[in-house]
Design an enzyme around this catalytic site. Structure first.
Site, mmCIF file in Angstrom:
data_model
loop_
_atom_site.group_PDB
_atom_site.id
_atom_site.type_symbol
_atom_site.label_atom_id
_atom_site.label_comp_id
_atom_site.label_asym_id
_atom_site.label_seq_id
_atom_site.Cartn_x
_atom_site.Cartn_y
_atom_site.Cartn_z
ATOM 1 N N ASP A 12 0.879 -1.175 0.000
ATOM 2 C CA ASP A 12 0.000 0.000 0.000
ATOM 3 C C ASP A 12 0.909 1.215 0.000
ATOM 4 O O ASP A 12 1.808 1.324 0.823
ATOM 5 C CB ASP A 12 -0.905 0.004 1.230
ATOM 6 C CG ASP A 12 -2.067 0.986 1.097
ATOM 7 O OD1 ASP A 12 -1.862 2.074 0.503
ATOM 8 O OD2 ASP A 12 -3.148 0.681 1.594
ATOM 9 N N ASP A 84 -9.018 0.416 -2.646
ATOM 10 C CA ASP A 84 -9.974 1.518 -2.529
ATOM 11 C C ASP A 84 -10.443 2.080 -3.865
ATOM 12 O O ASP A 84 -11.033 3.144 -3.906
ATOM 13 C CB ASP A 84 -9.404 2.630 -1.659
ATOM 14 C CG ASP A 84 -8.150 3.261 -2.249
ATOM 15 O OD1 ASP A 84 -7.707 2.829 -3.332
ATOM 16 O OD2 ASP A 84 -7.611 4.185 -1.627
ATOM 17 N N CYS A 140 -21.112 10.262 3.912
ATOM 18 C CA CYS A 140 -19.717 10.185 4.347
ATOM 19 C C CYS A 140 -18.766 10.493 3.194
ATOM 20 O O CYS A 140 -17.699 11.076 3.398
ATOM 21 C CB CYS A 140 -19.408 8.834 4.978
ATOM 22 S SG CYS A 140 -19.680 7.436 3.890
#
Length: 157
Positions: A12, A84, A140
Site C-alpha cells: 500500500d 480503494d 460520508c
C-alpha cells in the site's frame, strides 16, 4: 499463511489518515501519517510474532508489473484485496484469474461493504459483474472523500 516457509506480502503506497481509524482496525491515533503497509505488518506481528511478512509501498497496476512479475505470482497461493478503487480491484481480479489464484475481494463504498470469493474458472470473478449505479451519494463520501464533480454539486445544494 506466513508460517514456516510461507510469506505474507502487504503493499500500500498510502499513509494513514485520521479518517482511516474508524474502519481499519490495525491503526491507532499514533499511527496517523505513517505508511499503511509498514504499520499493518507491525500490528500483525504484535498479534502473531511467528508470522513471516514483508511490506511494500507500491500501487498495484500495470506500472508495477516489473515488481509483481510472473515469478512473484508463481510463488503465491492466494490474494486478499482491500483496495480503494475499482480499477485496482479489476486489475488484481484479472491477474488472479490469469494466474489461477484464489482471490478474497473486499471493499467499501460509503456505508456499503462488499466481500467476494473468486475461484478462477469456478466462481464469478469480480470483473464479471457490476454494482448498479448509486441513486444518491453517501453522506460520508460528501463530507470526507469527495472525488467527483457530482460530489461538489451535491455539497453545494
Amino acid at each position: 499463511v506466513g508460517h514456516n516457509n510461507g510469506m505474507l506480502t502487504v503493499t500500500d503506497m498510502d499513509t494513514i489518515e485520521r479518517s482511516n481509524l474508524n474502519r481499519q482496525f490495525l491503526f491507532r491515533n499514533e499511527d496517523v501519517t505513517k505508511l499503511k503497509s509498514d504499520t499493518a505488518c507491525k500490528a500483525v506481528k504484535v498479534m502473531n510474532p511467528d508470522i513471516n511478512m514483508t511490506s511494500h509501498q507500491n500501487r498495484v497496476g500495470p506500472e508495477t508489473e516489473k515488481i509483481y512479475t510472473d515469478s512473484f505470482f508463481a510463488n503465491i497461493h492466494g490474494v486478499a484485496n482491500a483496495l480503494d478503487n475499482v480499477d485496482a480491484r479489476s486489475y488484481m481480479d484479472r491477474r488472479c484469474v490469469y494466474y489461477k489464484l484464489p482471490l478474497l475481494e473486499s471493499g467499501t463504498l460509503g456505508t456499503k461493504g462488499n466481500v467476494q470469493v473468486v475461484l478462477p474458472h469456478i466462481t464469478e470473478s469480480y470483473s464479471s459483474s457490476q454494482d448498479p449505479p448509486e441513486k444518491t451519494i453517501p453522506m460520508c463520501t460528501l463530507k470526507n472523500f469527495p472525488n467527483a464533480i457530482e460530489h461538489t454539486i451535491q455539497w453545494a445544494r
